[in-house]
Design an enzyme around this catalytic site. Sequence first.
Site, PDB file in Angstrom:
ATOM      1  N   ASP A 173       0.839  -1.192   0.000  1.00  0.00           N
ATOM      2  CA  ASP A 173       0.000   0.000   0.000  1.00  0.00           C
ATOM      3  C   ASP A 173       0.880   1.250   0.000  1.00  0.00           C
ATOM      4  OD1 ASP A 173      -3.014   0.849   0.549  1.00  0.00           O
ATOM      5  OD2 ASP A 173      -1.749   2.185   1.732  1.00  0.00           O
ATOM      6  N   ASN A 181      -2.556  13.116  -4.146  1.00  0.00           N
ATOM      7  CA  ASN A 181      -3.698  13.469  -4.995  1.00  0.00           C
ATOM      8  C   ASN A 181      -4.193  14.881  -4.707  1.00  0.00           C
ATOM      9  OD1 ASN A 181      -4.174  11.374  -6.794  1.00  0.00           O
ATOM     10  ND2 ASN A 181      -5.452  10.221  -5.376  1.00  0.00           N
ATOM     11  N   ASP A 190      -2.073   9.283 -10.520  1.00  0.00           N
ATOM     12  CA  ASP A 190      -2.108   8.166 -11.467  1.00  0.00           C
ATOM     13  C   ASP A 190      -0.701   7.801 -11.933  1.00  0.00           C
ATOM     14  OD1 ASP A 190      -4.837   8.076 -11.268  1.00  0.00           O
ATOM     15  OD2 ASP A 190      -5.240   9.008 -13.214  1.00  0.00           O
ATOM     16  N   GLU A 216      -4.922   2.456  -4.090  1.00  0.00           N
ATOM     17  CA  GLU A 216      -3.461   2.531  -4.057  1.00  0.00           C
ATOM     18  C   GLU A 216      -2.872   1.263  -3.442  1.00  0.00           C
ATOM     19  OE1 GLU A 216      -4.921   4.940  -0.408  1.00  0.00           O
ATOM     20  OE2 GLU A 216      -5.534   4.643  -2.477  1.00  0.00           O
TER      21      GLU A 216
END
Length: 307
Positions: A173, A181, A190, A216
């Site tokens: 993770d 973000n 992304d 993620e």
Amino acid sequence: MSGEEDNPITQRTMASGGPQLDGDRRACLVVIHGEGLGRRVDVGETTVRVGRSRDNDLVIAHPSVSRRHCEIRIEAGVCHLRDLGATNRTRVNDVPVEGAELRDGDHVTVGESLLKFIGRENPESSYHAEVYQLVTHDPLTELPNRRHFTERVDAAIAAAVEQGEPLSLCIVDVDLFKPINDGYGHVAGDGVLQELAARLRQHAGDQELPARIGGEEFALLMPGCTLPEALVRGEALRREVEALPFRIEQKPHRITVSVGVADLRLGRSDRSSLMRAADAALYAAKSSGRNCVRSPEPDTPTENIDD
């Protein structure tokens, strides 16, 4: 009025031979009705087995399907099907068979599911391959998606149990992904996920399966890998991610990951329990300050087994 309505003239197209087809098309079986709808399996010189058991090449998990229902292979350019003593006899074009030669377009009934055999020269082969790629892979990272990953985990566990081999699972993770973000935008986020996917793909061995299983969150299935070995591999990946900066808006940015590792063992012999254990280990890694590797067995050594 719309642009289409403003232009009443239909454009004439130039004559062509049609779409260009992939030269590496393969014969395949596609489930077109019933349990497993949309699944496909390529058919070649290696025997392909169909059945309810998770160790089959094409798994159709329905009570009407025998554990090992039928098998198919191509020999000298001819596709041969053989029924494996199924309770509900395999049918080809609705005729019960013990064995049969399959031809392009033939329908194969397995229990209550209907499969279609598509020959190598049929353009549908490329079409179904593309559709299969779309439904089994994450479009952003091009890694297998969660649905496909869980199917592969089930099959790998069945094989490991039958052969008495080890199997381990890493869940990876990205640490503090939301600030990326929020601070740089989803395009930058992304890009981070794509780069991490590329590194995970490079890190995976030939028989291992990397996947994106959440926003993620990534996974790496490692058949034949013991827990100490998997911990070493997880630590190597963690260090690699930490050491090589990611580029966000053309600037280097330090990204870290937390890794949870679990193995197949007594009391943890199915996908649900294995993934729960790896998730719990990941939570422990996050609770320990992130950027680390943990397992449900805290006494497991993490030093490199080759040292």
